[in-house]
Design an enzyme around this catalytic site. Structure first.
Site, short mmCIF file in Angstrom:
data_model
loop_
_atom_site.label_atom_id
_atom_site.label_comp_id
_atom_site.label_asym_id
_atom_site.label_seq_id
_atom_site.Cartn_x
_atom_site.Cartn_y
_atom_site.Cartn_z
N ALA A 29 0.83 -1.20 0.00
CA ALA A 29 0.00 0.00 0.00
C ALA A 29 0.87 1.25 0.00
O ALA A 29 1.79 1.39 0.80
CB ALA A 29 -0.93 0.00 1.21
N CYS A 112 -3.18 -10.06 5.02
CA CYS A 112 -2.96 -8.80 5.74
C CYS A 112 -3.13 -8.99 7.25
O CYS A 112 -4.15 -9.53 7.70
CB CYS A 112 -3.94 -7.74 5.24
SG CYS A 112 -3.74 -6.16 6.09
N ASN A 215 7.39 -16.35 0.30
CA ASN A 215 7.49 -14.95 0.68
C ASN A 215 7.99 -14.85 2.11
O ASN A 215 7.53 -15.59 2.98
CB ASN A 215 6.12 -14.29 0.54
CG ASN A 215 6.10 -12.82 0.93
OD1 ASN A 215 5.16 -12.34 1.55
ND2 ASN A 215 7.13 -12.08 0.58
N ARG A 240 9.37 -6.09 1.28
CA ARG A 240 10.18 -5.07 1.94
C ARG A 240 11.63 -5.06 1.47
O ARG A 240 12.30 -4.03 1.56
CB ARG A 240 10.13 -5.29 3.46
CG ARG A 240 8.76 -5.06 4.08
CD ARG A 240 8.75 -5.45 5.56
NE ARG A 240 8.98 -6.87 5.73
CZ ARG A 240 9.52 -7.42 6.82
NH1 ARG A 240 9.91 -6.65 7.82
NH2 ARG A 240 9.68 -8.73 6.91
#
Length: 384
Positions: A29, A112, A215, A240
Protein backbone atom coordinates in the site's frame (compact mmCIF):
# COMPACT_ATOMS: atom_id res chain seq x y z
CA UNK A 1 12.90 -29.33 4.24
CA UNK A 2 14.06 -31.03 1.06
CA UNK A 3 17.53 -32.60 1.33
CA UNK A 4 18.29 -32.34 -2.39
CA UNK A 5 18.21 -28.88 -3.92
CA UNK A 6 15.96 -28.83 -6.99
CA UNK A 7 17.04 -27.13 -10.19
CA UNK A 8 16.30 -23.43 -10.08
CA UNK A 9 13.23 -22.40 -12.06
CA UNK A 10 14.05 -20.02 -14.89
CA UNK A 11 10.52 -18.71 -15.41
CA UNK A 12 7.12 -18.59 -13.75
CA UNK A 13 4.04 -19.84 -15.59
CA UNK A 14 0.63 -18.78 -14.28
CA UNK A 15 -1.97 -20.05 -16.69
CA UNK A 16 -1.39 -18.15 -19.92
CA UNK A 17 0.88 -15.61 -18.22
CA UNK A 18 4.56 -16.40 -18.64
CA UNK A 19 7.01 -14.44 -16.49
CA UNK A 20 10.63 -14.46 -17.63
CA UNK A 21 11.94 -14.61 -14.07
CA UNK A 22 10.10 -16.44 -11.23
CA UNK A 23 9.89 -13.27 -9.15
CA UNK A 24 6.81 -11.30 -8.07
CA UNK A 25 6.79 -7.80 -6.59
CA UNK A 26 4.47 -7.95 -3.58
CA UNK A 27 1.71 -5.35 -3.57
CA UNK A 28 2.45 -2.76 -0.89
CA UNK A 29 0.00 0.00 0.00
CA UNK A 30 1.30 3.43 -0.99
CA UNK A 31 4.41 1.90 -2.59
CA UNK A 32 3.72 -0.26 -5.63
CA UNK A 33 2.03 2.37 -7.78
CA UNK A 34 2.57 2.57 -11.54
CA UNK A 35 5.78 4.61 -11.15
CA UNK A 36 7.42 2.17 -8.75
CA UNK A 37 6.38 -0.83 -10.82
CA UNK A 38 7.93 0.77 -13.91
CA UNK A 39 11.12 1.53 -11.97
CA UNK A 40 11.45 -2.08 -10.80
CA UNK A 41 10.64 -3.43 -14.26
CA UNK A 42 13.44 -1.32 -15.72
CA UNK A 43 15.83 -3.19 -13.44
CA UNK A 44 14.84 -6.77 -14.28
CA UNK A 45 12.13 -9.18 -15.38
CA UNK A 46 9.32 -10.19 -13.05
CA UNK A 47 5.61 -9.80 -12.31
CA UNK A 48 4.82 -6.43 -10.77
CA UNK A 49 1.56 -6.25 -8.82
CA UNK A 50 -0.47 -3.06 -8.36
CA UNK A 51 -1.03 -1.94 -4.79
CA UNK A 52 -4.07 -3.71 -3.34
CA UNK A 53 -7.57 -2.42 -4.00
CA UNK A 54 -10.88 -3.29 -2.33
CA UNK A 55 -13.48 -5.26 -4.22
CA UNK A 56 -16.36 -3.31 -2.75
CA UNK A 57 -14.74 0.01 -3.64
CA UNK A 58 -14.32 -1.11 -7.23
CA UNK A 59 -17.87 -2.46 -7.51
CA UNK A 60 -19.34 0.74 -6.07
CA UNK A 61 -17.24 2.98 -8.31
CA UNK A 62 -15.27 4.59 -5.46
CA UNK A 63 -13.11 7.33 -7.01
CA UNK A 64 -10.12 6.73 -4.71
CA UNK A 65 -10.15 3.07 -5.68
CA UNK A 66 -10.30 3.85 -9.39
CA UNK A 67 -7.39 6.30 -9.09
CA UNK A 68 -5.22 3.42 -7.86
CA UNK A 69 -5.90 1.48 -11.05
CA UNK A 70 -3.36 3.38 -13.11
CA UNK A 71 -0.91 1.50 -15.33
CA UNK A 72 2.26 2.63 -17.02
CA UNK A 73 2.20 2.74 -20.81
CA UNK A 74 4.90 0.07 -20.97
CA UNK A 75 3.14 -2.23 -18.49
CA UNK A 76 2.34 -5.12 -20.79
CA UNK A 77 1.06 -7.50 -18.09
CA UNK A 78 -1.39 -5.77 -15.79
CA UNK A 79 -1.51 -7.44 -12.38
CA UNK A 80 -3.79 -6.38 -9.50
CA UNK A 81 -4.38 -7.64 -5.97
CA UNK A 82 -7.94 -7.56 -4.64
CA UNK A 83 -9.10 -7.53 -1.04
CA UNK A 84 -12.59 -8.61 -0.13
CA UNK A 85 -14.73 -10.59 2.31
CA UNK A 86 -17.96 -10.88 0.32
CA UNK A 87 -18.00 -13.47 -2.49
CA UNK A 88 -20.40 -11.38 -4.58
CA UNK A 89 -18.22 -8.26 -4.41
CA UNK A 90 -15.01 -10.20 -5.06
CA UNK A 91 -16.48 -12.00 -8.05
CA UNK A 92 -17.91 -8.83 -9.56
CA UNK A 93 -14.69 -6.87 -8.90
CA UNK A 94 -12.61 -9.58 -10.57
CA UNK A 95 -14.89 -9.37 -13.61
CA UNK A 96 -14.52 -5.57 -13.76
CA UNK A 97 -10.74 -5.86 -13.62
CA UNK A 98 -10.68 -8.33 -16.49
CA UNK A 99 -13.33 -6.71 -18.66
CA UNK A 100 -12.85 -2.98 -18.05
CA UNK A 101 -9.16 -2.68 -17.17
CA UNK A 102 -7.57 -5.42 -19.28
CA UNK A 103 -5.93 -7.02 -16.25
CA UNK A 104 -4.00 -10.19 -17.11
CA UNK A 105 -3.54 -11.53 -13.57
CA UNK A 106 -5.63 -11.19 -10.40
CA UNK A 107 -4.36 -11.99 -6.90
CA UNK A 108 -6.50 -12.17 -3.75
CA UNK A 109 -5.21 -10.97 -0.37
CA UNK A 110 -5.69 -13.36 2.53
CA UNK A 111 -2.57 -12.33 4.41
CA UNK A 112 -2.96 -8.80 5.74
CA UNK A 113 -2.24 -8.68 9.52
CA UNK A 114 -3.51 -5.11 10.13
CA UNK A 115 -6.02 -5.05 13.06
CA UNK A 116 -8.53 -2.84 11.24
CA UNK A 117 -8.76 -5.60 8.61
CA UNK A 118 -8.64 -8.72 10.79
CA UNK A 119 -11.25 -7.37 13.21
CA UNK A 120 -13.72 -7.56 10.30
CA UNK A 121 -12.62 -11.07 9.37
CA UNK A 122 -10.57 -9.98 6.38
CA UNK A 123 -6.96 -10.46 5.31
CA UNK A 124 -5.09 -13.09 7.30
CA UNK A 125 -8.13 -13.80 9.47
CA UNK A 126 -10.37 -15.00 6.65
CA UNK A 127 -8.80 -18.42 5.88
CA UNK A 128 -9.94 -19.60 9.32
CA UNK A 129 -13.45 -19.69 7.80
CA UNK A 130 -12.88 -22.48 5.31
CA UNK A 131 -16.39 -22.30 3.85
CA UNK A 132 -16.21 -18.56 3.29
CA UNK A 133 -12.78 -18.89 1.71
CA UNK A 134 -14.13 -21.50 -0.71
CA UNK A 135 -17.11 -19.30 -1.62
CA UNK A 136 -14.88 -16.33 -2.37
CA UNK A 137 -12.47 -18.39 -4.45
CA UNK A 138 -15.28 -20.05 -6.41
CA UNK A 139 -16.77 -16.65 -7.25
CA UNK A 140 -13.42 -15.18 -8.26
CA UNK A 141 -12.32 -18.17 -10.35
CA UNK A 142 -15.70 -18.22 -12.09
CA UNK A 143 -15.24 -14.56 -13.05
CA UNK A 144 -11.61 -14.67 -14.15
CA UNK A 145 -11.84 -17.97 -16.02
CA UNK A 146 -14.31 -16.44 -18.46
CA UNK A 147 -11.49 -14.14 -19.58
CA UNK A 148 -8.76 -16.79 -19.34
CA UNK A 149 -7.10 -14.74 -16.59
CA UNK A 150 -5.17 -16.67 -13.91
CA UNK A 151 -6.23 -16.15 -10.29
CA UNK A 152 -3.73 -16.54 -7.46
CA UNK A 153 -3.93 -15.98 -3.71
CA UNK A 154 -1.55 -14.83 -1.01
CA UNK A 155 -1.90 -15.99 2.56
CA UNK A 156 -0.01 -16.50 5.83
CA UNK A 157 0.64 -19.55 7.99
CA UNK A 158 -2.40 -18.80 10.12
CA UNK A 159 -3.68 -16.64 12.93
CA UNK A 160 -1.01 -17.88 15.34
CA UNK A 161 0.86 -21.12 15.95
CA UNK A 162 -2.25 -22.64 17.55
CA UNK A 163 -4.54 -21.70 14.65
CA UNK A 164 -2.70 -22.56 11.43
CA UNK A 165 -4.65 -22.30 8.19
CA UNK A 166 -2.20 -22.49 5.30
CA UNK A 167 -2.55 -26.18 4.47
CA UNK A 168 -6.35 -25.98 4.37
CA UNK A 169 -6.08 -22.77 2.34
CA UNK A 170 -3.81 -24.52 -0.14
CA UNK A 171 -6.16 -27.46 -0.48
CA UNK A 172 -9.21 -25.21 -0.98
CA UNK A 173 -7.31 -23.07 -3.48
CA UNK A 174 -6.42 -26.13 -5.52
CA UNK A 175 -9.95 -27.56 -5.37
CA UNK A 176 -11.55 -24.31 -6.52
CA UNK A 177 -9.25 -23.81 -9.50
CA UNK A 178 -6.79 -21.23 -8.20
CA UNK A 179 -3.66 -21.13 -10.37
CA UNK A 180 -1.04 -20.65 -7.63
CA UNK A 181 -0.68 -19.74 -3.96
CA UNK A 182 1.90 -17.48 -2.30
CA UNK A 183 2.72 -18.13 1.34
CA UNK A 184 4.23 -15.57 3.68
CA UNK A 185 5.99 -17.71 6.26
CA UNK A 186 4.67 -15.77 9.25
CA UNK A 187 1.44 -15.82 11.22
CA UNK A 188 -0.90 -12.87 11.60
CA UNK A 189 0.25 -12.65 15.23
CA UNK A 190 3.86 -12.23 14.10
CA UNK A 191 2.96 -9.48 11.61
CA UNK A 192 6.42 -8.53 10.26
CA UNK A 193 8.45 -9.52 13.31
CA UNK A 194 10.72 -12.47 13.87
CA UNK A 195 11.91 -14.85 11.20
CA UNK A 196 9.89 -16.26 8.32
CA UNK A 197 9.24 -20.00 8.52
CA UNK A 198 10.49 -21.43 5.24
CA UNK A 199 9.72 -24.97 6.45
CA UNK A 200 6.01 -24.08 6.23
CA UNK A 201 6.54 -23.08 2.59
CA UNK A 202 8.17 -26.45 1.93
CA UNK A 203 5.27 -28.22 3.66
CA UNK A 204 2.78 -26.42 1.44
CA UNK A 205 4.79 -27.36 -1.66
CA UNK A 206 4.46 -31.01 -0.61
CA UNK A 207 0.75 -30.58 0.20
CA UNK A 208 -0.56 -29.20 -3.11
CA UNK A 209 -0.01 -29.72 -6.81
CA UNK A 210 -0.41 -26.07 -7.85
CA UNK A 211 2.65 -23.78 -7.84
CA UNK A 212 3.65 -22.32 -4.47
CA UNK A 213 5.47 -19.00 -4.24
CA UNK A 214 7.56 -18.28 -1.16
CA UNK A 215 7.49 -14.95 0.68
CA UNK A 216 9.41 -13.71 3.69
CA UNK A 217 12.98 -12.61 4.50
CA UNK A 218 14.26 -12.23 0.94
CA UNK A 219 16.72 -9.38 1.38
CA UNK A 220 19.26 -10.38 -1.27
CA UNK A 221 19.17 -12.44 -4.47
CA UNK A 222 21.04 -15.22 -2.68
CA UNK A 223 18.15 -15.45 -0.19
CA UNK A 224 15.71 -16.08 -3.04
CA UNK A 225 17.89 -18.84 -4.46
CA UNK A 226 18.27 -20.42 -1.02
CA UNK A 227 14.51 -20.28 -0.41
CA UNK A 228 13.71 -22.03 -3.68
CA UNK A 229 16.42 -24.64 -3.13
CA UNK A 230 15.24 -25.36 0.42
CA UNK A 231 11.48 -25.36 -0.20
CA UNK A 232 10.94 -26.37 -3.82
CA UNK A 233 8.87 -23.24 -4.39
CA UNK A 234 8.09 -22.30 -7.98
CA UNK A 235 9.22 -18.72 -7.38
CA UNK A 236 9.44 -15.94 -4.82
CA UNK A 237 7.45 -12.90 -3.77
CA UNK A 238 9.55 -9.90 -2.76
CA UNK A 239 8.19 -7.09 -0.59
CA UNK A 240 10.18 -5.07 1.94
CA UNK A 241 13.52 -6.24 0.55
CA UNK A 242 13.24 -3.94 -2.47
CA UNK A 243 12.38 -0.78 -0.52
CA UNK A 244 15.01 1.76 -1.55
CA UNK A 245 16.65 -1.01 -3.59
CA UNK A 246 14.75 -1.59 -6.86
CA UNK A 247 17.99 -2.94 -8.36
CA UNK A 248 17.30 -6.08 -6.31
CA UNK A 249 15.23 -7.20 -9.32
CA UNK A 250 18.34 -6.96 -11.50
CA UNK A 251 20.18 -9.22 -9.08
CA UNK A 252 17.23 -11.63 -8.89
CA UNK A 253 17.01 -11.86 -12.69
CA UNK A 254 20.73 -12.65 -12.83
CA UNK A 255 20.49 -15.22 -10.05
CA UNK A 256 17.64 -17.17 -11.63
CA UNK A 257 19.37 -17.11 -15.01
CA UNK A 258 22.28 -18.98 -13.46
CA UNK A 259 24.63 -16.03 -12.98
CA UNK A 260 26.50 -16.08 -9.65
CA UNK A 261 24.52 -14.28 -6.96
CA UNK A 262 27.29 -11.90 -5.92
CA UNK A 263 25.52 -8.57 -5.55
CA UNK A 264 26.85 -5.68 -7.64
CA UNK A 265 26.79 -2.88 -5.11
CA UNK A 266 25.96 0.62 -6.37
CA UNK A 267 27.87 3.68 -5.26
CA UNK A 268 25.92 6.55 -3.71
CA UNK A 269 26.08 8.33 -7.06
CA UNK A 270 24.38 5.37 -8.74
CA UNK A 271 21.78 5.30 -5.97
CA UNK A 272 21.11 8.99 -6.60
CA UNK A 273 20.52 8.23 -10.27
CA UNK A 274 17.86 5.68 -9.30
CA UNK A 275 16.32 8.12 -6.81
CA UNK A 276 16.06 10.78 -9.50
CA UNK A 277 14.46 8.31 -11.91
CA UNK A 278 11.96 7.24 -9.24
CA UNK A 279 10.94 10.82 -8.52
CA UNK A 280 10.71 11.60 -12.23
CA UNK A 281 8.35 8.66 -12.84
CA UNK A 282 6.18 9.65 -9.88
CA UNK A 283 5.90 13.17 -11.25
CA UNK A 284 5.02 11.89 -14.72
CA UNK A 285 2.16 9.85 -13.32
CA UNK A 286 0.94 12.19 -10.55
CA UNK A 287 2.16 15.68 -11.37
CA UNK A 288 5.20 17.30 -9.80
CA UNK A 289 3.68 18.43 -6.51
CA UNK A 290 2.09 15.12 -5.57
CA UNK A 291 4.89 13.09 -7.12
CA UNK A 292 7.51 14.79 -4.96
CA UNK A 293 5.39 14.29 -1.85
CA UNK A 294 5.05 10.60 -2.67
CA UNK A 295 8.80 10.33 -3.16
CA UNK A 296 9.61 11.65 0.31
CA UNK A 297 8.77 8.38 2.06
CA UNK A 298 11.41 6.57 0.00
CA UNK A 299 14.36 8.82 0.94
CA UNK A 300 15.24 7.06 4.20
CA UNK A 301 15.17 3.66 2.49
CA UNK A 302 17.47 4.75 -0.32
CA UNK A 303 19.96 6.38 2.05
CA UNK A 304 19.88 3.66 4.73
CA UNK A 305 23.44 3.13 5.95
CA UNK A 306 25.01 5.96 3.93
CA UNK A 307 26.78 8.84 5.70
CA UNK A 308 24.42 11.58 4.47
CA UNK A 309 24.01 14.16 7.23
CA UNK A 310 20.82 14.67 9.18
CA UNK A 311 20.14 18.16 7.82
CA UNK A 312 20.44 16.98 4.21
CA UNK A 313 18.25 13.97 4.92
CA UNK A 314 15.58 16.22 6.40
CA UNK A 315 15.72 18.50 3.39
CA UNK A 316 15.34 15.54 1.03
CA UNK A 317 12.38 14.30 3.07
CA UNK A 318 10.67 17.64 2.41
CA UNK A 319 11.51 17.92 -1.30
CA UNK A 320 8.81 19.69 -3.32
CA UNK A 321 10.24 20.00 -6.86
CA UNK A 322 12.54 18.00 -9.10
CA UNK A 323 14.84 21.01 -9.33
CA UNK A 324 15.20 21.05 -5.55
CA UNK A 325 15.83 17.31 -5.58
CA UNK A 326 18.62 17.76 -8.14
CA UNK A 327 20.26 20.43 -5.98
CA UNK A 328 20.13 18.28 -2.86
CA UNK A 329 21.34 15.10 -4.53
CA UNK A 330 24.33 17.03 -5.87
CA UNK A 331 25.46 17.56 -2.25
CA UNK A 332 25.94 13.82 -1.72
CA UNK A 333 29.31 12.16 -2.36
CA UNK A 334 28.84 10.14 -5.57
CA UNK A 335 31.86 7.96 -4.84
CA UNK A 336 30.75 6.80 -1.40
CA UNK A 337 30.57 2.98 -1.50
CA UNK A 338 27.43 1.08 -0.64
CA UNK A 339 27.27 0.26 3.10
CA UNK A 340 27.92 -3.48 3.08
CA UNK A 341 26.60 -3.72 6.63
CA UNK A 342 23.11 -3.24 5.22
CA UNK A 343 23.31 -6.39 3.11
CA UNK A 344 20.98 -9.10 4.37
CA UNK A 345 19.42 -6.75 6.93
CA UNK A 346 15.65 -6.37 7.27
CA UNK A 347 14.12 -3.30 5.66
CA UNK A 348 10.82 -1.50 6.18
CA UNK A 349 8.40 -2.23 8.97
CA UNK A 350 9.25 -4.91 11.54
CA UNK A 351 7.91 -4.16 15.00
CA UNK A 352 6.91 -6.67 17.64
CA UNK A 353 4.43 -9.54 17.49
CA UNK A 354 0.78 -8.67 18.13
CA UNK A 355 -0.24 -9.11 21.76
CA UNK A 356 -3.34 -10.70 20.32
CA UNK A 357 -4.94 -11.07 16.91
CA UNK A 358 -7.99 -8.81 16.70
CA UNK A 359 -10.92 -10.84 15.36
CA UNK A 360 -14.70 -10.50 15.13
CA UNK A 361 -16.51 -11.75 18.23
CA UNK A 362 -16.89 -15.52 18.17
CA UNK A 363 -14.67 -15.87 15.06
CA UNK A 364 -12.79 -18.88 16.42
CA UNK A 365 -15.95 -20.76 17.43
CA UNK A 366 -16.57 -22.08 13.92
CA UNK A 367 -13.86 -22.94 11.42
CA UNK A 368 -16.31 -23.52 8.57
CA UNK A 369 -18.18 -20.26 8.09
CA UNK A 370 -19.93 -21.16 4.84
CA UNK A 371 -22.46 -18.53 3.91
CA UNK A 372 -21.18 -15.98 6.44
CA UNK A 373 -20.66 -12.48 5.08
CA UNK A 374 -18.57 -10.00 7.02
CA UNK A 375 -18.53 -6.24 6.66
CA UNK A 376 -16.00 -4.75 4.28
CA UNK A 377 -15.17 -1.09 3.73
CA UNK A 378 -15.21 0.41 0.27
CA UNK A 379 -11.83 2.12 0.64
CA UNK A 380 -9.81 -0.14 2.96
CA UNK A 381 -6.08 -0.02 2.29
CA UNK A 382 -3.96 -2.92 3.47
CA UNK A 383 -0.84 -4.91 2.83
CA UNK A 384 0.10 -8.53 3.41
Amino acid sequence: MSTTAPALPTELVLGNVRVETPVVLAPMAGITNAAYRRLCAEQGAGLYVCEMITSRGLVEGDEATKRMLVFDELETVRSVQLYGTDPRHVGRAAEILCNDYGVAHVDLNFGCPVPKVTRKGGGGALPWKRGLLAEILEAAVSATSRYDVPLTIKTRKGLDEDHLTYLDAGRIAQETGVTAIALHGRTVEQAYSGQADWEAIAALVDHVDIPVLGNGDIWEAADAVRMVEQTGAAGVVVGRGCLGRPWLFRDLAAAFSGTPTTTVLPTLGEVCTVMRRHAELLCEHMGEERGCKEFRKHVSWYLKGFRAGGELRRALALVDTLATLDTLLAELDPDEPFPVGELGAPRGRQGAPRKRVVLPEGWLDDADGAGIHVQEDANEATGG
